[in-house]
Motif scaffolding. Structure first.
Motif, mmCIF file in Angstrom:
data_model
loop_
_atom_site.group_PDB
_atom_site.id
_atom_site.type_symbol
_atom_site.label_atom_id
_atom_site.label_comp_id
_atom_site.label_asym_id
_atom_site.label_seq_id
_atom_site.Cartn_x
_atom_site.Cartn_y
_atom_site.Cartn_z
ATOM 1 N N SER A 20 -0.999 -1.756 -21.976
ATOM 2 C CA SER A 20 0.179 -2.027 -22.819
ATOM 3 C C SER A 20 1.454 -1.427 -22.236
ATOM 4 C CB SER A 20 -0.045 -1.514 -24.251
ATOM 5 O OG SER A 20 -1.144 -2.156 -24.833
ATOM 6 N N GLY A 21 1.600 -1.564 -20.931
ATOM 7 C CA GLY A 21 2.828 -1.134 -20.301
ATOM 8 C C GLY A 21 3.823 -2.278 -20.230
ATOM 9 N N ASN A 22 5.098 -1.956 -20.124
ATOM 10 C CA ASN A 22 6.153 -2.959 -20.039
ATOM 11 C C ASN A 22 6.877 -2.761 -18.714
ATOM 12 O OD1 ASN A 22 8.294 -4.692 -20.269
ATOM 13 N ND2 ASN A 22 8.920 -4.016 -22.310
ATOM 14 N N ALA A 23 6.643 -3.667 -17.769
ATOM 15 C CA ALA A 23 7.200 -3.522 -16.427
ATOM 16 C C ALA A 23 8.723 -3.426 -16.452
ATOM 17 C CB ALA A 23 6.766 -4.702 -15.560
ATOM 18 N N ALA A 24 9.360 -4.076 -17.416
ATOM 19 C CA ALA A 24 10.819 -4.057 -17.483
ATOM 20 C C ALA A 24 11.353 -2.666 -17.793
ATOM 21 C CB ALA A 24 11.305 -5.054 -18.532
ATOM 22 N N ASP A 25 10.527 -1.813 -18.398
ATOM 23 C CA ASP A 25 10.959 -0.467 -18.770
ATOM 24 C C ASP A 25 10.636 0.580 -17.711
ATOM 25 O OD1 ASP A 25 11.864 -1.450 -21.184
ATOM 26 O OD2 ASP A 25 9.985 -0.998 -22.246
ATOM 27 N N LEU A 26 10.052 0.152 -16.588
ATOM 28 C CA LEU A 26 9.591 1.114 -15.591
ATOM 29 C C LEU A 26 10.466 1.090 -14.343
ATOM 30 C CD1 LEU A 26 5.735 0.454 -15.765
ATOM 31 C CD2 LEU A 26 7.090 2.103 -17.075
ATOM 32 N N GLN A 27 10.573 2.253 -13.697
ATOM 33 C CA GLN A 27 11.286 2.306 -12.416
ATOM 34 C C GLN A 27 10.347 2.501 -11.238
ATOM 35 O OE1 GLN A 27 13.557 5.921 -11.490
ATOM 36 N NE2 GLN A 27 13.001 6.755 -13.501
ATOM 37 N N ALA A 28 9.156 3.071 -11.473
ATOM 38 C CA ALA A 28 8.217 3.292 -10.377
ATOM 39 C C ALA A 28 6.836 3.589 -10.951
ATOM 40 C CB ALA A 28 8.682 4.446 -9.490
ATOM 41 N N VAL A 29 5.840 3.539 -10.077
ATOM 42 C CA VAL A 29 4.458 3.865 -10.441
ATOM 43 C C VAL A 29 3.919 4.833 -9.401
ATOM 44 C CG1 VAL A 29 2.139 2.988 -10.911
ATOM 45 C CG2 VAL A 29 4.139 1.564 -11.423
ATOM 46 N N LEU A 30 3.325 5.926 -9.854
ATOM 47 C CA LEU A 30 2.667 6.856 -8.948
ATOM 48 C C LEU A 30 1.235 6.382 -8.741
ATOM 49 C CD1 LEU A 30 2.621 9.450 -7.300
ATOM 50 C CD2 LEU A 30 2.007 10.690 -9.391
ATOM 51 N N LEU A 31 0.912 6.024 -7.503
ATOM 52 C CA LEU A 31 -0.413 5.503 -7.176
ATOM 53 C C LEU A 31 -1.234 6.569 -6.462
ATOM 54 C CD1 LEU A 31 0.520 1.983 -5.747
ATOM 55 C CD2 LEU A 31 -0.466 2.472 -7.966
ATOM 56 N N GLY A 32 -2.486 6.741 -6.883
ATOM 57 C CA GLY A 32 -3.401 7.607 -6.161
ATOM 58 C C GLY A 32 -3.507 9.023 -6.676
ATOM 59 N N GLY A 33 -2.583 9.455 -7.523
ATOM 60 C CA GLY A 33 -2.664 10.805 -8.060
ATOM 61 C C GLY A 33 -1.577 11.711 -7.512
ATOM 62 N N PHE A 34 -1.784 13.038 -7.682
ATOM 63 C CA PHE A 34 -0.749 14.002 -7.308
ATOM 64 C C PHE A 34 -0.477 14.014 -5.807
ATOM 65 C CE2 PHE A 34 -0.439 17.228 -11.020
ATOM 66 C CZ PHE A 34 -0.297 16.192 -11.909
ATOM 67 N N GLY A 35 -1.439 13.606 -5.010
ATOM 68 C CA GLY A 35 -1.214 13.505 -3.574
ATOM 69 C C GLY A 35 -1.003 12.071 -3.147
ATOM 70 N N PHE B 194 3.376 -0.020 2.081
ATOM 71 C CA PHE B 194 4.222 0.869 1.289
ATOM 72 C C PHE B 194 3.802 2.336 1.449
ATOM 73 C CE2 PHE B 194 3.900 -3.239 -0.880
ATOM 74 C CZ PHE B 194 5.236 -3.609 -0.924
ATOM 75 N N GLY B 195 2.868 2.588 2.381
ATOM 76 C CA GLY B 195 2.374 3.939 2.563
ATOM 77 C C GLY B 195 1.492 4.409 1.428
ATOM 78 N N ALA B 196 0.960 3.450 0.648
ATOM 79 C CA ALA B 196 0.180 3.779 -0.544
ATOM 80 C C ALA B 196 -1.262 3.316 -0.386
ATOM 81 C CB ALA B 196 0.805 3.134 -1.783
ATOM 82 N N ALA B 197 -2.097 3.752 -1.324
ATOM 83 C CA ALA B 197 -3.505 3.364 -1.359
ATOM 84 C C ALA B 197 -4.014 3.564 -2.773
ATOM 85 C CB ALA B 197 -4.322 4.199 -0.371
ATOM 86 N N PRO B 198 -5.115 2.898 -3.140
ATOM 87 C CA PRO B 198 -5.675 3.110 -4.482
ATOM 88 C C PRO B 198 -6.063 4.559 -4.745
ATOM 89 C CG PRO B 198 -6.591 1.124 -3.512
ATOM 90 C CD PRO B 198 -5.819 1.814 -2.422
ATOM 91 N N GLY B 199 -6.437 5.288 -3.679
ATOM 92 C CA GLY B 199 -6.782 6.695 -3.849
ATOM 93 C C GLY B 199 -7.897 6.888 -4.851
ATOM 94 N N ALA B 200 -7.714 7.846 -5.743
ATOM 95 C CA ALA B 200 -8.723 8.164 -6.752
ATOM 96 C C ALA B 200 -8.620 7.259 -7.973
ATOM 97 C CB ALA B 200 -8.597 9.619 -7.171
ATOM 98 N N GLY B 201 -7.890 6.145 -7.856
ATOM 99 C CA GLY B 201 -7.786 5.217 -8.979
ATOM 100 C C GLY B 201 -6.861 5.715 -10.066
ATOM 101 N N VAL B 202 -5.668 6.146 -9.686
ATOM 102 C CA VAL B 202 -4.690 6.692 -10.638
ATOM 103 C C VAL B 202 -3.411 5.877 -10.582
ATOM 104 C CG1 VAL B 202 -3.184 8.663 -11.127
ATOM 105 C CG2 VAL B 202 -5.592 9.044 -10.607
ATOM 106 N N LEU B 203 -2.925 5.478 -11.757
ATOM 107 C CA LEU B 203 -1.618 4.843 -11.890
ATOM 108 C C LEU B 203 -0.850 5.557 -12.993
ATOM 109 C CD1 LEU B 203 -3.705 2.367 -11.075
ATOM 110 C CD2 LEU B 203 -1.676 0.975 -11.464
ATOM 111 N N VAL B 204 0.284 6.152 -12.633
ATOM 112 C CA VAL B 204 1.138 6.816 -13.609
ATOM 113 C C VAL B 204 2.464 6.082 -13.656
ATOM 114 C CG1 VAL B 204 2.167 8.974 -14.372
ATOM 115 C CG2 VAL B 204 0.047 9.024 -13.052
ATOM 116 N N ALA B 205 2.755 5.473 -14.795
ATOM 117 C CA ALA B 205 3.973 4.676 -14.947
ATOM 118 C C ALA B 205 5.153 5.582 -15.285
ATOM 119 C CB ALA B 205 3.774 3.642 -16.056
ATOM 120 N N LEU B 206 6.230 5.431 -14.523
ATOM 121 C CA LEU B 206 7.430 6.244 -14.740
ATOM 122 C C LEU B 206 8.512 5.409 -15.422
ATOM 123 C CD1 LEU B 206 8.678 9.064 -14.097
ATOM 124 C CD2 LEU B 206 9.797 7.956 -12.149
#
Length: 445
Positions: free
Chosen positions: A278-293, A314-326
């Motif tokens: 239930s996220g709204n892409a229009a309200d987001l500026q970025a997503v943290l992918l992979g976790g704290f690292g 993009f220098g990114a990867a699924p990592g530990a399967g973490v998505l944090v919406a900013l």
């Protein structure tokens, strides 16, 4: 996230993928805790014959995992069959280690999996042990406040009473620290040392626990392995993409209305995963992918498929399967500064990058977020973050450097404004990303 585990949700993949939502729903999670009887009723008995083979003859399980294309779900994404072969090909009795530490603060997937489907994980561990010639499985869990492992007491008691396992299962409670989940830290602790990473050599598959060949696998990876053993590689490949098949558990949090753990087909667009929470892409500026690292991905790239190949540019990867919406109203620089302070405090402090590099980067990033950095702070940050990767005794500095570098790219305009006009109003608001205390556990033993 508190309360009962959420239902397993499977999202469809992109047009280039094979699978869709319907056929793969509830692969790993049933939405409620499964007793051994529930588990056997749903999945059937442990297919031991699939795993057993001579030391010179690859067992059918190894071949099935290779055909399935299963990769590790703990973060590195290494081909599982290759790890199995590396251990099976060594001389002497092997050891299997289940990595269920999940010390990534933004992840809840393995914890939920052990609550909802513990026997699937344990089945996978037993099958892996049979495939590589191991007689013992060590299950590593974070310790609770009383020094006991947080989970698995009841499932293990059920299996012990039923006598279904042909190998020994031993559970260990390890210090709940960020770097204690690194594979070499587990081996070091099981050998009586501190739960701290060691150097990259010797490799665990060559000389691990008790100097024996050792297979270390993430809990979710082993659950997938147990399903492949029962249902076959073609079933596994019915979801995901041809290059990166299967499903993965992802923890979605931050600026979404329904944070939780979702099961998604690899190849699902990042924005679609956020929609599932239930996220709204229009309200987001970025997503943290992979976790704290991990890596900050600007929201404009939300259509990118959730695969290693698609995210790599993009220098990114699924990592530990973490998505944090900013959310747009948050300050990405301030959020990053808090995470970097945590990573600097929770390093092993065994090498120069962790003892000196991380604190210096964290301090400069805090100054940048607060709008008090000097004229050279950006050039120092770019230079220091480029020096961190590949220089530590473990991968901890790599993750911190990756996070900092991606923040400097994703929030470049904000950085210039913070330096020229002072911090934005959002810099001192309540954090969007919860960060644990920055004082690590006193002991690593």
């Amino acid at each position: 996230m508190t309360g009962s585990p959420p239902e397993s949700v499977v999202l469809p993949a992109t047009d280039g993928a094979v699978g869709a939502a319907g056929p793969v729903a509830g692969r790993l999670l049933a939405g409620r805790a499964a007793t051994l009887a529930d588990h056997l009723g749903r999945h059937g008995p442990l297919p031991q014959a699939v795993a057993q083979g001579g030391r010179r003859t690859p067992p059918p399980l190894l071949e099935a995992v290779e055909r399935a294309g299963l990769t590790g779900r703990g973060g590195a994404g290494f081909p599982t069959a290759r790890k199995l072969r590396a251990v099976a090909g060594r001389r002497g009795r092997s050891v299997v280690v289940v990595n269920a530490m999940e010390s990534e603060p933004a992840s809840r997937k393995d914890r939920l999996l052990l609550d909802a489907a513990p026997h699937l994980v344990l089945d996978g561990a037993v099958l892996a042990a049979l495939a590589v010639g191991a007689d013992t499985v060590h299950v590593c869990l974070p310790r609770d406040g009383a020094g006991r492992p947080r989970q698995l007491d009841v499932p293990l008691e059920e299996r012990l009473r039923s006598r279904i396992d042909p190998v020994r299962l031993r559970v260990h409670a390890l210090p709940d620290a960020y770097v204690s989940s690194e594979s070499t830290a587990l081996v070091r602790w099981l050998d009586g040392g501190p739960a701290l990473p060691r150097g990259s050599t010797p490799h665990s598959h060559e000389r691990g626990v008790g100097r024996r060949p050792t297979l270390v696998q993430n809990a979710e990876t082993l659950a997938h392995l147990a399903l492949i053993a029962r249902r076959g590689p073609d079933w596994f490949r019915a979801a995901g993409t041809p290059d990166e098949p299967g499903t993965a558990l992802v923890t979605v949090s931050g600026g979404v209305a329904a944070p939780g753990v979702l099961e998604v087909a690899l190849g699902t667009p990042v924005a679609t995963i956020l929609d599932g929470a239930s996220g709204n892409a229009a309200d987001l500026q970025a997503v943290l992918l992979g976790g704290f690292g991990g890596t900050w991905l600007p929201a404009a790239h939300g259509g990118t498929p959730f695969t290693r190949r698609a995210l790599a540019p993009f220098g990114a990867a699924p990592g530990a399967g973490v998505l944090v919406a900013l959310p747009r109203a948050a300050c990405g620089l301030a959020e990053t500064a808090r995470i970097l302070a945590f990573l600097a405090a929770h390093s092993a402090r065994q090498c120069g990058p962790c003892r000196f590099g991380l604190p210096a980067v964290a301090e400069d990033f805090a100054a940048l977020a607060d709008g008090r950095g000097d004229a050279a702070v950006l050039s120092r940050l770019h230079r220091r973050t480029a020096l961190l990767p590949g220089r530590g005794a473990c991968r901890h500095p790599d993750g911190a450097g990756r996070l900092a570098a991606s923040a400097l790219r994703a929030f470049a305009d904000d950085a210039d404004r913070h330096l020229s006009r002072g911090p934005c109003p959002a810099a001192h608001r309540t954090p969007n990303i919860p960060v644990p205390p920055t004082t690590p556990e006193e002991t690593w033993r």
